[in-house]
Write a protein that holds these residues in place. Structure first.
Motif, PDB file in Angstrom:
ATOM      1  N   THR A  86      58.190  28.295  24.094  1.00 16.84           N
ATOM      2  CA  THR A  86      56.768  28.483  24.702  1.00 16.84           C
ATOM      3  C   THR A  86      55.775  27.601  23.540  1.00 16.84           C
ATOM      4  OG1 THR A  86      57.421  29.591  26.180  1.00 16.84           O
ATOM      5  CG2 THR A  86      54.925  29.447  26.242  1.00 16.84           C
ATOM      6  N   TYR A 104      56.187  22.274  33.006  1.00 15.59           N
ATOM      7  CA  TYR A 104      57.533  22.818  33.785  1.00 15.59           C
ATOM      8  C   TYR A 104      58.361  23.694  33.554  1.00 15.59           C
ATOM      9  CZ  TYR A 104      60.029  22.783  37.958  1.00 15.59           C
ATOM     10  OH  TYR A 104      60.893  22.254  38.756  1.00 15.59           O
ATOM     11  N   GLU A 105      59.262  22.864  31.943  1.00 14.83           N
ATOM     12  CA  GLU A 105      60.510  24.055  32.135  1.00 14.83           C
ATOM     13  C   GLU A 105      60.260  24.826  31.475  1.00 14.83           C
ATOM     14  OE1 GLU A 105      64.416  24.079  31.536  1.00 14.83           O
ATOM     15  OE2 GLU A 105      63.195  22.302  33.184  1.00 14.83           O
ATOM     16  N   LYS A 108      58.912  27.010  33.260  1.00  5.15           N
ATOM     17  CA  LYS A 108      59.873  27.979  34.692  1.00  5.15           C
ATOM     18  C   LYS A 108      60.867  29.175  33.687  1.00  5.15           C
ATOM     19  CE  LYS A 108      63.883  25.036  34.951  1.00  5.15           C
ATOM     20  NZ  LYS A 108      64.734  24.253  35.378  1.00  5.15           N
ATOM     21  N   ASN A 109      61.448  28.690  32.493  1.00  2.82           N
ATOM     22  CA  ASN A 109      62.389  29.361  31.766  1.00  2.82           C
ATOM     23  C   ASN A 109      61.101  30.839  31.268  1.00  2.82           C
ATOM     24  OD1 ASN A 109      64.030  28.334  31.221  1.00  2.82           O
ATOM     25  ND2 ASN A 109      63.523  27.223  29.690  1.00  2.82           N
ATOM     26  N   SER A 111      58.928  32.847  33.706  1.00  2.00           N
ATOM     27  CA  SER A 111      58.760  32.806  34.660  1.00  2.00           C
ATOM     28  C   SER A 111      59.348  34.147  35.090  1.00  2.00           C
ATOM     29  CB  SER A 111      58.222  31.789  35.694  1.00  2.00           C
ATOM     30  OG  SER A 111      58.559  32.000  37.112  1.00  2.00           O
ATOM     31  N   VAL A 112      60.681  33.247  34.621  1.00  2.00           N
ATOM     32  CA  VAL A 112      61.929  34.124  35.472  1.00  2.00           C
ATOM     33  C   VAL A 112      62.065  35.432  34.403  1.00  2.00           C
ATOM     34  CG1 VAL A 112      64.177  34.854  35.394  1.00  2.00           C
ATOM     35  CG2 VAL A 112      63.306  31.588  35.934  1.00  2.00           C
ATOM     36  N   LEU A 213      53.447  22.790  40.693  1.00  2.00           N
ATOM     37  CA  LEU A 213      54.149  23.708  40.238  1.00  2.00           C
ATOM     38  C   LEU A 213      53.823  24.491  39.954  1.00  2.00           C
ATOM     39  CD1 LEU A 213      54.752  23.907  36.708  1.00  2.00           C
ATOM     40  CD2 LEU A 213      52.920  23.225  36.084  1.00  2.00           C
ATOM     41  N   PHE A 216      55.899  26.648  42.808  1.00  2.00           N
ATOM     42  CA  PHE A 216      57.444  27.210  42.157  1.00  2.00           C
ATOM     43  C   PHE A 216      57.400  28.112  41.592  1.00  2.00           C
ATOM     44  CE2 PHE A 216      60.278  27.031  38.470  1.00  2.00           C
ATOM     45  CZ  PHE A 216      61.097  27.116  39.266  1.00  2.00           C
ATOM     46  N   LEU A 217      55.947  28.662  40.519  1.00  2.00           N
ATOM     47  CA  LEU A 217      55.702  29.527  39.925  1.00  2.00           C
ATOM     48  C   LEU A 217      55.246  30.820  40.323  1.00  2.00           C
ATOM     49  CD1 LEU A 217      53.938  27.310  36.469  1.00  2.00           C
ATOM     50  CD2 LEU A 217      55.999  28.296  37.384  1.00  2.00           C
TER      51      LEU A 217
END
Length: 278
Positions: A86, A104-105, A108-109, A111-112, A213, A216-217
């Protein structure tokens, strides 16, 4: 007269006594400045409980607070690797589209992993029961992850947000703060508060792209909160209940923009507390 004064002063002791504060932080640099605030609050007599996952980078016990941890399904190595990726994305150069895709990528990582930590906190019945019985008076949290707001809603106590800024300017939407695209530049656009017509159009379009974005998050947190609170809620519902927004910004480093009455700039908190050489 002296006796009357003493009685009045004693009757006010409960007002002056420190309160019980629940802290739900976000790891990394977010925590480092929050920790200094907690040190000051402890000196003022407040009882502080910090809730954090067992696997973390910087959230370690100190004399300023009681720390409660809970197990999570990822390892120290996985956490450190995620933070490293990050931070590397932040400093990489490229076009606006390239930076958006990398952000975004990375989001996403991250956020999981953060969603997993929040889920395991709320599913830890023993820890949640402890928090219920402690009778906190407020929740001090970093709204980057709305786990603190979910707990504040569950405990029916006010929440205080401590942040730099949120993705997609969610703090502005939550406080119904005006953010005119004509002179408030969106993050990553490299625009200033003085824009021509085409730059304003770019600023407006980029604001729309942010909406997708953040949807989604943060949508998974809405589902998690609804299950935990046993009623349908959105992330915006949770954020809009925040009492005070302590924002680590100031107008000497950031462009002027509107503020709401419950938004307080505390930019000096970011400064390193050390003496500089001559």
């Amino acid at each position: 007269q002296a006796t009357t004064t003493l009685v009045l002063l004693l009757s006010m002791l409960h007002v002056a006594a420190g309160g019980k504060l629940l802290v739900v932080p976000v790891d990394g640099s977010h925590w480092l400045s929050m920790r200094e605030v907690l040190d000051s609050l402890k000196l003022k007599g407040h009882e502080i409980v910090v809730v954090a996952p067992e696997v973390n980078l910087y959230i370690k016990p100190t004399k300023s607070f009681v720390m409660k941890t809970y197990p999570v399904p990822f390892t120290q190595e996985e956490l450190e690797q995620m933070f490293w990726r990050t931070t590397q994305n932040v400093f990489e150069e490229g076009s606006l589209l390239e930076r958006i895709l990398k952000t975004y990528e990375g989001a996403k990582n991250a956020s999981v992993m953060f969603l997993s930590a929040c889920s395991h906190l709320l599913q830890n019945n023993e820890l949640v029961r402890y928090l219920e019985e402690y009778k906190f008076e407020a929740v001090f949290t970093d709204p980057m992850l709305p786990c603190g707001q979910i707990l504040a809603e569950h405990l029916s106590v006010p929440s205080i947000a401590f942040l730099q800024q949120m993705p997609c300017s969610l703090e502005l939407k939550a406080t119904q703060c005006p953010s005119p695209p004509s002179y408030v530049p969106r993050t990553f656009t490299d625009l200033t508060d003085r824009m021509d017509f085409l730059q304003r159009v770019k600023n407006l379009v980029f604001g729309f792209s942010n909406y997708f974005l953040c949807n989604f998050l943060y949508q998974p947190y809405a589902k998690l909160a609804s299950e935990f609170l046993h009623r349908e809620v959105t992330v915006m519902d949770l954020l809009s209940q925040t009492s005070i927004w302590l924002t680590k910004q100031d107008f000497s480093l950031h462009y002027p923009r509107p503020l709401m009455p419950n938004m307080v700039f505390i930019g000096g908190v970011n400064c390193a507390q050390k003496k500089l050489s001559q």
